[in-house]
Design a protein around this motif. Structure first.
Motif, PDB file in Angstrom:
ATOM      1  N   SER A  55     -78.758 -17.728 -16.399  1.00  0.00           N
ATOM      2  CA  SER A  55     -79.093 -17.487 -17.813  1.00  0.00           C
ATOM      3  C   SER A  55     -78.254 -16.342 -18.361  1.00  0.00           C
ATOM      4  N   ALA A  56     -78.086 -15.312 -17.539  1.00  0.00           N
ATOM      5  CA  ALA A  56     -77.299 -14.170 -17.986  1.00  0.00           C
ATOM      6  C   ALA A  56     -75.842 -14.577 -18.199  1.00  0.00           C
ATOM      7  N   LYS A  57     -75.339 -15.367 -17.274  1.00  0.00           N
ATOM      8  CA  LYS A  57     -73.961 -15.840 -17.414  1.00  0.00           C
ATOM      9  C   LYS A  57     -73.787 -16.607 -18.728  1.00  0.00           C
ATOM     10  N   ALA A  58     -74.837 -17.360 -19.101  1.00  0.00           N
ATOM     11  CA  ALA A  58     -74.776 -18.129 -20.352  1.00  0.00           C
ATOM     12  C   ALA A  58     -75.082 -17.256 -21.568  1.00  0.00           C
ATOM     13  N   GLY A  59     -75.365 -15.957 -21.341  1.00  0.00           N
ATOM     14  CA  GLY A  59     -75.557 -15.038 -22.467  1.00  0.00           C
ATOM     15  C   GLY A  59     -76.906 -15.152 -23.139  1.00  0.00           C
ATOM     16  N   LYS A  60     -77.892 -15.700 -22.434  1.00  0.00           N
ATOM     17  CA  LYS A  60     -79.212 -15.903 -23.038  1.00  0.00           C
ATOM     18  C   LYS A  60     -80.164 -14.746 -22.713  1.00  0.00           C
ATOM     19  N   ALA A  61     -81.043 -14.457 -23.649  1.00  0.00           N
ATOM     20  CA  ALA A  61     -82.133 -13.517 -23.354  1.00  0.00           C
ATOM     21  C   ALA A  61     -83.034 -14.166 -22.305  1.00  0.00           C
ATOM     22  N   ILE A  62     -83.669 -13.305 -21.489  1.00  0.00           N
ATOM     23  CA  ILE A  62     -84.395 -13.825 -20.321  1.00  0.00           C
ATOM     24  C   ILE A  62     -85.813 -13.280 -20.243  1.00  0.00           C
ATOM     25  N   PHE A  63     -86.761 -14.194 -20.011  1.00  0.00           N
ATOM     26  CA  PHE A  63     -88.136 -13.807 -19.693  1.00  0.00           C
ATOM     27  C   PHE A  63     -88.382 -14.430 -18.333  1.00  0.00           C
ATOM     28  N   CYS A  64     -88.643 -13.611 -17.312  1.00  0.00           N
ATOM     29  CA  CYS A  64     -88.836 -14.159 -15.967  1.00  0.00           C
ATOM     30  C   CYS A  64     -90.191 -13.758 -15.407  1.00  0.00           C
ATOM     31  N   GLU A  65     -90.884 -14.761 -14.874  1.00  0.00           N
ATOM     32  CA  GLU A  65     -92.169 -14.466 -14.232  1.00  0.00           C
ATOM     33  C   GLU A  65     -91.961 -13.534 -13.037  1.00  0.00           C
ATOM     34  N   LYS A  66     -93.004 -12.790 -12.692  1.00  0.00           N
ATOM     35  CA  LYS A  66     -92.969 -11.927 -11.526  1.00  0.00           C
ATOM     36  C   LYS A  66     -93.239 -12.747 -10.275  1.00  0.00           C
ATOM     37  N   PRO A  67     -92.807 -12.347  -9.085  1.00  0.00           N
ATOM     38  CA  PRO A  67     -91.828 -11.293  -8.861  1.00  0.00           C
ATOM     39  C   PRO A  67     -90.423 -11.827  -9.069  1.00  0.00           C
ATOM     40  N   ILE A  68     -89.469 -10.932  -9.233  1.00  0.00           N
ATOM     41  CA  ILE A  68     -88.075 -11.376  -9.402  1.00  0.00           C
ATOM     42  C   ILE A  68     -87.647 -12.141  -8.144  1.00  0.00           C
ATOM     43  N   ASP A  69     -88.007 -11.577  -7.006  1.00  0.00           N
ATOM     44  CA  ASP A  69     -87.742 -12.229  -5.718  1.00  0.00           C
ATOM     45  C   ASP A  69     -88.624 -11.542  -4.688  1.00  0.00           C
ATOM     46  N   SER A 128     -93.822 -10.029 -28.177  1.00  0.00           N
ATOM     47  CA  SER A 128     -93.026  -8.829 -27.981  1.00  0.00           C
ATOM     48  C   SER A 128     -91.621  -9.200 -27.504  1.00  0.00           C
ATOM     49  N   PHE A 129     -91.540 -10.175 -26.610  1.00  0.00           N
ATOM     50  CA  PHE A 129     -90.238 -10.642 -26.123  1.00  0.00           C
ATOM     51  C   PHE A 129     -89.407 -11.196 -27.275  1.00  0.00           C
ATOM     52  N   ILE A 130     -90.045 -12.011 -28.106  1.00  0.00           N
ATOM     53  CA  ILE A 130     -89.330 -12.610 -29.245  1.00  0.00           C
ATOM     54  C   ILE A 130     -88.800 -11.521 -30.172  1.00  0.00           C
ATOM     55  N   ASP A 131     -89.626 -10.509 -30.418  1.00  0.00           N
ATOM     56  CA  ASP A 131     -89.158  -9.392 -31.245  1.00  0.00           C
ATOM     57  C   ASP A 131     -87.933  -8.723 -30.612  1.00  0.00           C
ATOM     58  N   CYS A 132     -87.990  -8.552 -29.295  1.00  0.00           N
ATOM     59  CA  CYS A 132     -86.853  -7.938 -28.608  1.00  0.00           C
ATOM     60  C   CYS A 132     -85.608  -8.814 -28.718  1.00  0.00           C
ATOM     61  N   VAL A 133     -85.815 -10.132 -28.599  1.00  0.00           N
ATOM     62  CA  VAL A 133     -84.666 -11.049 -28.717  1.00  0.00           C
ATOM     63  C   VAL A 133     -84.060 -10.938 -30.105  1.00  0.00           C
ATOM     64  N   GLU A 134     -84.911 -10.898 -31.112  1.00  0.00           N
ATOM     65  CA  GLU A 134     -84.424 -10.842 -32.490  1.00  0.00           C
ATOM     66  C   GLU A 134     -83.626  -9.570 -32.773  1.00  0.00           C
ATOM     67  N   THR A 135     -84.085  -8.473 -32.189  1.00  0.00           N
ATOM     68  CA  THR A 135     -83.458  -7.181 -32.517  1.00  0.00           C
ATOM     69  C   THR A 135     -82.618  -6.651 -31.358  1.00  0.00           C
ATOM     70  N   ASN A 136     -82.485  -7.452 -30.303  1.00  0.00           N
ATOM     71  CA  ASN A 136     -81.767  -7.043 -29.092  1.00  0.00           C
ATOM     72  C   ASN A 136     -82.295  -5.708 -28.537  1.00  0.00           C
ATOM     73  N   ALA A 137     -83.602  -5.558 -28.578  1.00  0.00           N
ATOM     74  CA  ALA A 137     -84.242  -4.331 -28.080  1.00  0.00           C
ATOM     75  C   ALA A 137     -84.631  -4.488 -26.606  1.00  0.00           C
ATOM     76  N   THR A 138     -84.947  -3.372 -25.983  1.00  0.00           N
ATOM     77  CA  THR A 138     -85.359  -3.390 -24.582  1.00  0.00           C
ATOM     78  C   THR A 138     -86.854  -3.694 -24.484  1.00  0.00           C
ATOM     79  N   PRO A 139     -87.225  -4.685 -23.699  1.00  0.00           N
ATOM     80  CA  PRO A 139     -88.659  -5.020 -23.558  1.00  0.00           C
ATOM     81  C   PRO A 139     -89.453  -3.896 -22.893  1.00  0.00           C
ATOM     82  N   ASP A 140     -90.775  -4.004 -22.981  1.00  0.00           N
ATOM     83  CA  ASP A 140     -91.648  -3.025 -22.327  1.00  0.00           C
ATOM     84  C   ASP A 140     -91.657  -3.191 -20.813  1.00  0.00           C
ATOM     85  N   ALA A 141     -91.446  -4.411 -20.353  1.00  0.00           N
ATOM     86  CA  ALA A 141     -91.459  -4.667 -18.909  1.00  0.00           C
ATOM     87  C   ALA A 141     -90.077  -5.152 -18.513  1.00  0.00           C
ATOM     88  N   THR A 142     -89.276  -4.260 -17.946  1.00  0.00           N
ATOM     89  CA  THR A 142     -87.856  -4.540 -17.725  1.00  0.00           C
ATOM     90  C   THR A 142     -87.581  -5.046 -16.304  1.00  0.00           C
TER      91      THR A 142
END
Lengths: 333, 333, 333, 333
Positions: free
Chosen positions: C80-94, C288-302
Motif C-alpha cells: 500500500s505504501a509503495k502505491a502511495g495510499k494512506a493506510i489503516f492496519c489492524e493490530k498487531p502489525i506482525d 479520525s483516520f479519514i480526517d487524517c487522510v484528508e489533511t495528511n495529518a498524523t493519526p493518534d495511533a501510529t
C-alpha cells in the motif's frame, strides 16, 4: 425496500430522514415541506426527490412519515389513508380531541398500518422494563412513577403553538403510563406552576407539572414534568410491583467517573436532548414500523394510543382548572 | 463480661477502648501506656484503672489488647501468654520475621485465643465477598484485585518507624489476599516508587506500590497501594471467578448525590480514614474475639496469619530490590 | 469522499465495511479477500467492486484498510505504501518485532497517514479520561490500572495463530497504558496461568495474566487480563493522580435496574463483545483516520505505537519465562 | 449528663433506651410502661429504675421521652410540661387535630424544649440534601419527590389503631416535605388504593398512596407510599432546583456488588426496617435534643411541626374522600 415519503423537514423531520437513510430496509422516496428551502436542503443532503406538494410526495411512496406542524397532521393522515399508504405520524395527532375523533371516523375501513410517534415505547431500557413487568417478573403492578424533564425551556413561539404542557410534553408520559400500567387510567389529577418563566401564565400555561393517574383496579401512576432540568434530559420510569421494582434510568454519553476531594463517582450530564437520548428509540421505532408495513401488522403505538393519550391530556387540563380528580369518561363520553 | 486490659493508649488504643466500652460483653479492666498521661486520659474518659506497668494491667484482666508500638508487641504477647490471658494484638506482630518465629516458639503450649488485628477480615462487605466466594457462588477463583490507598502521607516520624510500606501498609492487603484467595501465595513480585514524596528514597521506602502474587495452582492476585488518594480512603477488593465477579467497594458517609450542569451522580468522598471506614469492622472484630475468648475458639485472624503476611512483606522487599519473582520458600525456608 | 479499499472480509473486516459505508465522508471502493466467497459476500452486501487481488483493490482507492490475517499485514502495508495510499492496519502489525522493524525501514520516505487499529484510543470514555488526565485535572499521574477481560475463550484454532495472549490481547492494553501514562514504560513484569483451559499450556500460552509496568519517572501501571469473564466484556481504565482519580467504566445496552428481595440495583450484563462495546470507537477511529487522510495529518495511533506495544508484549513474554522485571532496552536494543 | 425518663417500652421505646444508654451526654433515669413486664425487661437490661407510674418516672428526670401508644401522647406531654421537663415525643402527637390544638393551648407558657420524633430530619443524607438546598446550591427549589415505602404490611391490629396511612406513615413524609420545601404547602391532593391487602377497605384504609402538595408560590411536591416494598425500606428524597438536583438515596448494609451472566452491579437489598435504616438518625436526633435541653434551645422538629404535619394528613383524608385539591385553610381555619 420500503419507499417512504417524508412530509415536514424541520428538526424532527431531518432526524427522521437520517434514520430512514441509515435503515437497510427503507429508502427516502421523496420529501415535502411547505417551506421549500427546508425540503430542498434535505433533498440535497440525502439525494432524493423534492416534491412540490404533499400529494406528490405521498404518490411516490409505500409509506408516509408525517413530521409537519401539528395542525396539519390529521389532514395528512386522511390524505395518506385515501392514497392507501401506510402511515407514521408524529405526536400529537391533533390538539383537538374532536378532530382526532373525526379523523378516526374518516379512517374507517383503512387497513394499512398507522403508527404514532411515541418513540419512548421503543427505547431499549423502557421496553425492557415493560417486558419484564408484563412477564410477571415483579408480580402485580401497583405503582408507576415517571420523571420527565426537558433540559431547557423552548422558545415562546414554540410554546404558544404547543397546545400547553399536557398536550405537548406530558402526552409522551401519558402514553408511557398506559404502556407500563397495562391497564387504562380512569381518573386524572393534574396541577402545576409557571416556576421557570412566570410569564407563561399569560399563555395560561405552566412549566412544572405533577399528575396522578388511577386505573379501575386502583393502580396508581405519578408523572412529574419540568421544562428545565439543568443537568440534562431527565427520563426515568419506575414500576413498583408486589415482587420487586424496575427502574429504567437516564443515559450518559460515556462511562467516565471522576473522584476528587469533594465528590466521588461524578459522571457525565445526561444525554441532552431527545434526539440524542432517544436516538436508538427513533431507529428501533422506524424499524418496527417498516416491519409492520412489510407484514401489514398493527404497530405498537397505534392511532388509538394517540387518541387515548390526548384524552388524558384534556382530562389533565380540566383537572388543573377544576382542582379535582377528573374521570376520563367526562372527556371521552 | 470479659475483662480486657488495654496496653497502648495512642490513636488506635483509644479507638479500641471506646469499642470495648460500647460492647455489651466486655469491660475495660485496666489501661497502660508508657506515656502515663495518655493512659490517664483514657482511664479518666472511660472510668477504669490506670496501671503503672503492663504486667499490672495484664494481671487484672482475662484478655489483653496490645496496641502499643510495634517493637513491644512480641514481648507483650509473651508476657500475656505467660500470664495465661487471651490476646488481641495489633498488626504487625513484629518487623522481624525471626522475632516472630521466636515468639511463636515461646507460645508453644499456650492454648488461649490469640487474634491479630487484621480488621479488614471483619468488614461486612469484604466478609460477604469472601463468604460468597467460599460458597462457590462465582465458581473457581481465578484473580483477586486489591486496591488499597490511604488518604494522605503519614508523618516522617511515623514512616521512619513503620518498617517500610510492605510491612506497614501492604501487610493488611497481603492478609486480605490470603483471606480471599483461599490458597497460599507462593510467588511474590513487587515494585514501587516514591512519587508522592521523592525524599522517601532516603529512607529506602516508597509511597506507591504494585504487587503481584501467584499461588501454587496459578491463581493470581494484584495489590496496588498509594499513600495519598485525595478522594478518601480507597479500599476495594475484587474477586474474579469462573462464574462471576464480586466487588466489595468503598463506603460513603451517606447517600446524597448531586446533579448539575457539569456532573451527575456526584456523591460524597469516601470515608476517611481507617477508623471511620472500618468502624464496623473494628467492632465486629472485637465481638468475634470476645466470642473466641468465651468459648476458647480459634479466631479468624491468627498468629500464623500475622506471620505469613509478614513473610509476604519480606518477600516483597526482596523482590523490589532483586526485580524478580521471589518464591516464598526463599523467605520461610 | 475518501475511497477506501478493504483487504480482508472476515468478522472484523465486515465490521469495518459497515463502518465505512455508514460514514458520510468515505466510500467502499473495493474489497479483497483470499477467500473469494467472503469478499463476494461483502461486495454484494455493500454494492462495491470485488477485486481479484490485493493490488487490484489497492489501486482503486485513496486509502487501504488492512483487516487480513496478521502474517499478511506487513506485506500489505508495504504494498500500500509503495502505491502511495494512506493506510489503516489492524493490530498487531506482525507477531515478529524484527519484521515490524523491517517494515518500518521499508516505509522510510512514505509520507501518507498510517494508522494502527488501536480502537480503544477512540472510545469516548477512555478518550475523555485521557483528555482529563492530560489537562491536569487530576494532577500528576501516578498509577494506571487496566482491567481487560474477554467474555469467553476463543477457539483453539484462533489461539494457535494468535501469537499468545500478550501479542494478541494484552497488546491493546499495552497501547492503552502508553496512551494513558503519557510516558514510556521502561520495565515490564508479567506472569500468568492457564486457569480457564489448562491444556493451553500445550501451546505455551496462558489465559489469565497480570502485568506491571514502570516508567522512567516511576509511574506504575497494572494490567490484568482474563480470556473468560462470564458477565461480559470487562473493559475498565483507572488513572490515579495527585489530585484525583478517573475511571472509564463498562457499558451496558440500556439503563434498566432491577430491585428484588435478594438484590437491588441489578443492571444488564456488560456489552459483549468488542464489536458492540467499541462500536462508537470503531466509527470514531475511522472518522479520525479519514480526517487524517484528508489533511495528511498524523493519526493518534501510529506505526510507532504499534511497534512499541509489540515490544512491550515481547518484554512480557521474556518476563514471564524469566520471572523477572525486564528492561525494554533488552528488547528494543 | 441529662437524666431522661423513658415512657413506653415497646419496640421503639427499647430502641430509644439503647440510644440513650450509648450517648455520652445522657443517662436513662427511669422507665415506665403500663405493661410492667415490658418496663422491667428494659430496666433489667439497662440497669435503671422501673417506675410504677408515668408521674414517678417523670419526677426522676430532667427530660421525658414519650414512646407510649399514640392516644396517651398528649396527656403525657401535658403532664411532663406541668412538671417542667423537657420533652421528646414520638409522632404523631395525637390522631385528632383538635386534641393537638388543645394540647398546644395547655402548653402556653411552657418554655422548655419539646421535640417531635421526626427522625428523618436527622438522617445524614436527608439533612445534607436539605442543607445543600438551603445554601442555594441548586438555586430556587421547584419540585420535591419523596418515595417512602415500608418493606411489609404491618399487623391488622397495628393498622386498626394507626389512624390510617396518612396519619401513621405519610405523616413522616409530610414533615420531610415541609423540611425540604422551605415553604408551607397550602394545597393537598391525595388518593390511593388497597392493593396489597384489599380487605383494608373494611377499615376505610389504603396501603398504596399518592399525594401532591402545592405551596403558595407554586412549588410542587409528590409523595408516594407503599406498605410493602419487597426489596427493603425504600426511602428517597429528591429536590429539583433551577440549578441542579439533589437525591438522598437508600442505604445498604455494605458495599458488595455481584456480577454474573444475567446481572451486573447487583447490590444488597436496602436496609430494612426503619430502626436499621434510620439508626444514625435516631442517635443524631437524640444528641440534638440533648443539646437543646442543655442550652434550652428550640429543636429542629417542634410541636408546631407535629401539628402542621397532622393538618396535612387530615387534608389528605379530606382530599381522598372528596377527590379534589383541598386547601389547608379548610383544615386549620
Amino acid at each position: 425496500m420500503i419507499r417512504i415519503a417524508l412530509l415536514g423537514c424541520g428538526r424532527i423531520g431531518k432526524m427522521h430522514a437520517a434514520t430512514i437513510v441509515r435503515s437497510s430496509k427503507a429508502e427516502l422516496a421523496a420529501v415535502y415541506d411547505p417551506v421549500s428551502a427546508a425540503a430542498k436542503e434535505v433533498g440535497r443532503q440525502f439525494g432524493c426527490v423534492v416534491a412540490v406538494s404533499a400529494e406528490e410526495a405521498i404518490a411516490q411512496a409505500a409509506a408516509v412519515l408525517i413530521a409537519t406542524s401539528t395542525p396539519t397532521h390529521a389532514d395528512l393522515i386522511e390524505a395518506s389513508a385515501k392514497a392507501g399508504k401506510a402511515i407514521f405520524c408524529e405526536k400529537p395527532i391533533d390538539l383537538s380531541l374532536a378532530r382526532v375523533k373525526a379523523c378516526r371516523a374518516a379512517l374507517k375501513g383503512f387497513n394499512r398500518p398507522i403508527q404514532i410517534g411515541f418513540n419512548r415505547r421503543y427505547d431499549p431500557g423502557h421496553r425492557a422494563a415493560r417486558d419484564a413487568a408484563r412477564s410477571g417478573e415483579i408480580g402485580d403492578i401497583r405503582q408507576v412513577i415517571i420523571t420527565s424533564r426537558d433540559p431547557g425551556l423552548a422558545s415562546r413561539e414554540y410554546l404558544k403553538a404547543s397546545g400547553g404542557i399536557f398536550k405537548d410534553m406530558t402526552i409522551h408520559d401519558f402514553d408511557l403510563a398506559r404502556f407500563m400500567l397495562g391497564e387504562e387510567p380512569v381518573e386524572v389529577f393534574a396541577t402545576g406552576s409557571a416556576l421557570i418563566d412566570p410569564t407563561l401564565a399569560e399563555l395560561n400555561d405552566i412549566d412544572s407539572a405533577m399528575v396522578v393517574l388511577r386505573t379501575e383496579s386502583g393502580k396508581l401512576c405519578h408523572i412529574n414534568n419540568s421544562r428545565a432540568a439543568i443537568y440534562g434530559h431527565d427520563q426515568r420510569v419506575e414500576i413498583l410491583g408486589s415482587n420487586g421494582m424496575l427502574i429504567s434510568g437516564n443515559r450518559r454519553a460515556h462511562g467516565l467517573e471522576r473522584f476528587g476531594p469533594t465528590a466521588t463517582g461524578a459522571a457525565e450530564p445526561f444525554l441532552n436532548f431527545f434526539i440524542e437520548r432517544y436516538a436508538e428509540a427513533y431507529a428501533l421505532g422506524l424499524e418496527s414500523f417498516i416491519d409492520c408495513v412489510e407484514t401489514n401488522a398493527t404497530p405498537d403505538a397505534t392511532f388509538e394510543d394517540g387518541e387515548k393519550s390526548l384524552a388524558l391530556a384534556e382530562a389533565a387540563n380540566l383537572s388543573r382548572v377544576g382542582r379535582r380528580f377528573v374521570n376520563i369518561r367526562e372527556i371521552v363520553g
